[in-house]
Design an enzyme around this catalytic site. Structure first.
Site, PDB file in Angstrom:
ATOM      1  N   LYS A 182      -2.650  -1.927  -4.031  1.00 22.09           N
ATOM      2  CA  LYS A 182      -3.098  -3.228  -4.845  1.00 22.09           C
ATOM      3  C   LYS A 182      -2.115  -4.396  -4.579  1.00 22.09           C
ATOM      4  CE  LYS A 182      -3.101  -5.090  -9.514  1.00 22.09           C
ATOM      5  NZ  LYS A 182      -1.675  -5.956  -9.286  1.00 22.09           N
ATOM      6  N   ASN A 183      -0.864  -4.285  -4.590  1.00 19.31           N
ATOM      7  CA  ASN A 183      -0.174  -5.259  -4.515  1.00 19.31           C
ATOM      8  C   ASN A 183       0.328  -5.743  -2.920  1.00 19.31           C
ATOM      9  OD1 ASN A 183       0.348  -5.493  -7.080  1.00 19.31           O
ATOM     10  ND2 ASN A 183       2.150  -4.163  -7.312  1.00 19.31           N
ATOM     11  N   ARG A 226      -4.933 -13.424 -12.173  1.00 18.94           N
ATOM     12  CA  ARG A 226      -3.702 -14.445 -11.956  1.00 18.94           C
ATOM     13  C   ARG A 226      -3.315 -14.294 -10.330  1.00 18.94           C
ATOM     14  NH1 ARG A 226      -3.639 -12.568 -16.872  1.00 18.94           N
ATOM     15  NH2 ARG A 226      -2.900 -10.467 -16.381  1.00 18.94           N
ATOM     16  N   ARG A 254       3.920 -15.786 -16.622  1.00 20.23           N
ATOM     17  CA  ARG A 254       4.022 -15.626 -15.183  1.00 20.23           C
ATOM     18  C   ARG A 254       4.004 -16.870 -14.573  1.00 20.23           C
ATOM     19  NH1 ARG A 254       0.777 -10.337 -12.853  1.00 20.23           N
ATOM     20  NH2 ARG A 254       1.523  -8.908 -14.833  1.00 20.23           N
ATOM     21  N   PRO A 255       5.057 -17.698 -14.799  1.00 24.17           N
ATOM     22  CA  PRO A 255       4.865 -19.204 -14.492  1.00 24.17           C
ATOM     23  C   PRO A 255       4.898 -19.281 -13.042  1.00 24.17           C
ATOM     24  CG  PRO A 255       7.404 -18.471 -15.104  1.00 24.17           C
ATOM     25  CD  PRO A 255       6.218 -17.365 -15.511  1.00 24.17           C
ATOM     26  N   ASP A 268       6.383 -21.934 -11.574  1.00 26.25           N
ATOM     27  CA  ASP A 268       7.228 -23.182 -11.164  1.00 26.25           C
ATOM     28  C   ASP A 268       7.991 -22.891  -9.966  1.00 26.25           C
ATOM     29  OD1 ASP A 268       6.732 -23.970 -13.811  1.00 26.25           O
ATOM     30  OD2 ASP A 268       8.545 -23.497 -14.663  1.00 26.25           O
ATOM     31  N   ILE A 312      12.295  -7.569 -16.350  1.00 25.43           N
ATOM     32  CA  ILE A 312      11.515  -8.254 -15.372  1.00 25.43           C
ATOM     33  C   ILE A 312      10.512  -9.013 -16.564  1.00 25.43           C
ATOM     34  CG2 ILE A 312       9.609  -8.577 -13.731  1.00 25.43           C
ATOM     35  CD1 ILE A 312      12.626  -7.323 -12.877  1.00 25.43           C
TER      36      ILE A 312
END
Length: 459
Positions: free
Chosen positions: A22-23, A92, A121-122, A124, A331
């Site tokens: 998936k990732n 996301r 889950r920013p 930035d 995390i």
């Protein structure tokens, strides 16, 4: 609504073939818009997140079609750089498209991913990195609008974010000079993205290490058709989940299509818990003891450390391991959410901030539990397989975001797990109700019997 109906206490045995990651699939699908062409993504998992990503790609003008386990993406007619807010909210990971759209079109419009059950889950780091590389980034409340071309240079990520590393790799292709990314995430899925970008004809090196070099290619030939074929790497998190299912049930089995080098930290913990493990070129064999031992203290960390995506499953194993286990989550700040559901099954778990202290009990007891997120949901399925009696896991749409037909895979190993559908249950029960029968005295979800053949005392 669908749920899993699990009868626990059966040691799993047999062989399972690990599916595509998936990732790895999601960033590769995002990268398919970097260059016009028909891209054949082989071994792509048929999971919820991939489905949402293909919907987004189609809104942008691409065409997606499944052919067995291959996903064909035709990105030749891309005509939009705006990711719809409603689709962004469903997945996301669509933030990856910011970099690939900048490469292809010179602009990208996305929405902030928003909150998540496992923590913030920013984006930035993504935004800071893009600005440092020369892109104009404008924030309009929840909307993020990016424009421009990469000017190259050097950017040091303040934290080895996987998503930011992958986004900046793709965005850096839009310039005509060298970009050096430092303090990058080292996950193998990033190296897999690099492999796909090379297949597209781009020059990227160093992925999988701390420093990645990206040679800008410009947009002049983005629209030049280039058809590709690429094989997605295996899913190390799926593999870890199945290994933990074997371990938790006292089972014995073999996983094929998985390289142990990607699971070093997980295998070390399972060996500390008493499992015998043998690794081959692309196979891992595991034999579990009757009862697992505590691994002591386990701390999650960026790769190659113990993966946060395996922490919920480990928490479940520790619930029945002999001794006391401490797990520290470094995390995400909200990744112990399934603790309350495990407590319904008798688990003895105390949490404080980043730490969970688990005192192992002899056995979990079946109960009705609800998945709140992807990995926490998988952990509850493992708990059901380990528990005495019968367990119902609802909220399985979260699980299906990242696991392809989990119930079928577990059945291949001998697990007693079935997927039930509320609508079908209602249709089945209707004739009985009309005949004077009633299911209201059975515990269930939304008034529907979850266990049509199980009495309350067995729960």
């Amino acid at each position: 609504m669908e749920w899993y109906h699990i009868r626990g206490g059966i040691p799993l045995r047999g062989e399972y073939s690990v599916k595509g990651a998936k990732n790895a699939a999601l960033p590769v699908l995002a990268a398919s818009v970097c260059r016009s062409g028909v891209h054949e993504i082989c071994g792509c998992p048929r999971i919820g997140d991939v489905r949402w990503m293909t919907e987004i790609l189609e809104v942008l003008g691409a065409r997606c079609q499944w052919e067995e386990d291959r996903l064909m993406v035709d990105s030749r007619r891309l005509d939009s750089a705006q990711v719809p807010r409603e689709l962004m909210a469903k997945m996301r990971s669509s933030v990856f498209l910011m970099g690939s759209l900048l490469m292809r079109t010179g602009e990208a419009e996305i929405w902030r991913p928003g909150g998540c059950r496992i923590g913030k889950r920013p984006v930035d780091i993504h935004i800071d990195g893009l600005r440092c590389l020369g892109f104009e980034v404008r924030e309009e409340e929840e909307k993020i609008v990016c424009r421009g071309t990469c000017r190259g240079g050097r950017y040091v990520l303040p934290y080895p974010s996987v998503g930011a590393t992958e986004n900046l790799m793709m965005a850096a292709l839009s310039g005509d000079s060298l970009t050096v990314l430092e303090n990058c995430a080292m996950e193998p899925e990033i190296a897999d993205l690099q492999g796909f970008l090379r297949t597209l004809g781009y020059s990227v090196a160093g992925a999988g290490g701390r420093t990645i070099l990206v040679e800008g290619a410009g947009r002049s030939d983005c629209s030049t058709g280039r058809d590709t074929m690429y094989f997605i790497m295996e899913d190390r998190i799926e593999a870890a989940t199945y290994l933990m299912a074997l371990a938790g049930t006292g089972g014995k089995g073999v996983l094929s299509g998985i390289r142990s080098i990607y699971l070093t930290s997980v295998l070390e913990v399972l060996e500390q818990m008493g499992c015998r493990i043998r690794s081959f070129e692309d196979r891992i064999a595991l034999e579990a003891p009757r009862r697992l031992q505590s691994p002591g203290c386990v701390v999650t960390a960026p790769y190659p450390g113990f993966p946060t995506d395996c922490q919920p499953q480990l928490l479940t194993l520790a619930a029945c391991a002999e001794g006391r286990t401490r797990i520290r989550e470094e995390i995400f700040e909200s990744r112990f959410s399934h603790k309350k559901e495990l407590a319904k099954m008798g688990a003895n778990i105390e949490t404080s901030g980043k730490n969970a202290i688990i005192k192992g009990i002899t056995s979990l007891l079946g109960a009705e539990v609800c998945a709140q997120d992807l990995r926490g949901g998988a952990a509850l399925v493992l708990a059901g397989l380990m528990a005495e009696g019968t367990t119902a896991v609802t909220g399985i749409e979260h699980i299906e975001r990242g696991y392809e037909t989990l119930e079928q895979g577990l059945r291949e190993l001998g697990g007693n797990i079935e997927k039930h559908d509320e609508r079908k249950t209602k249709e089945t029960e209707k004739p009985a109700a009309e005949a004077g029968g009633s299911s209201s005295d059975r515990r269930g979800v939304s008034g529907v019997s979850v266990f049509p053949d199980v009495s309350d005392h067995e729960l």
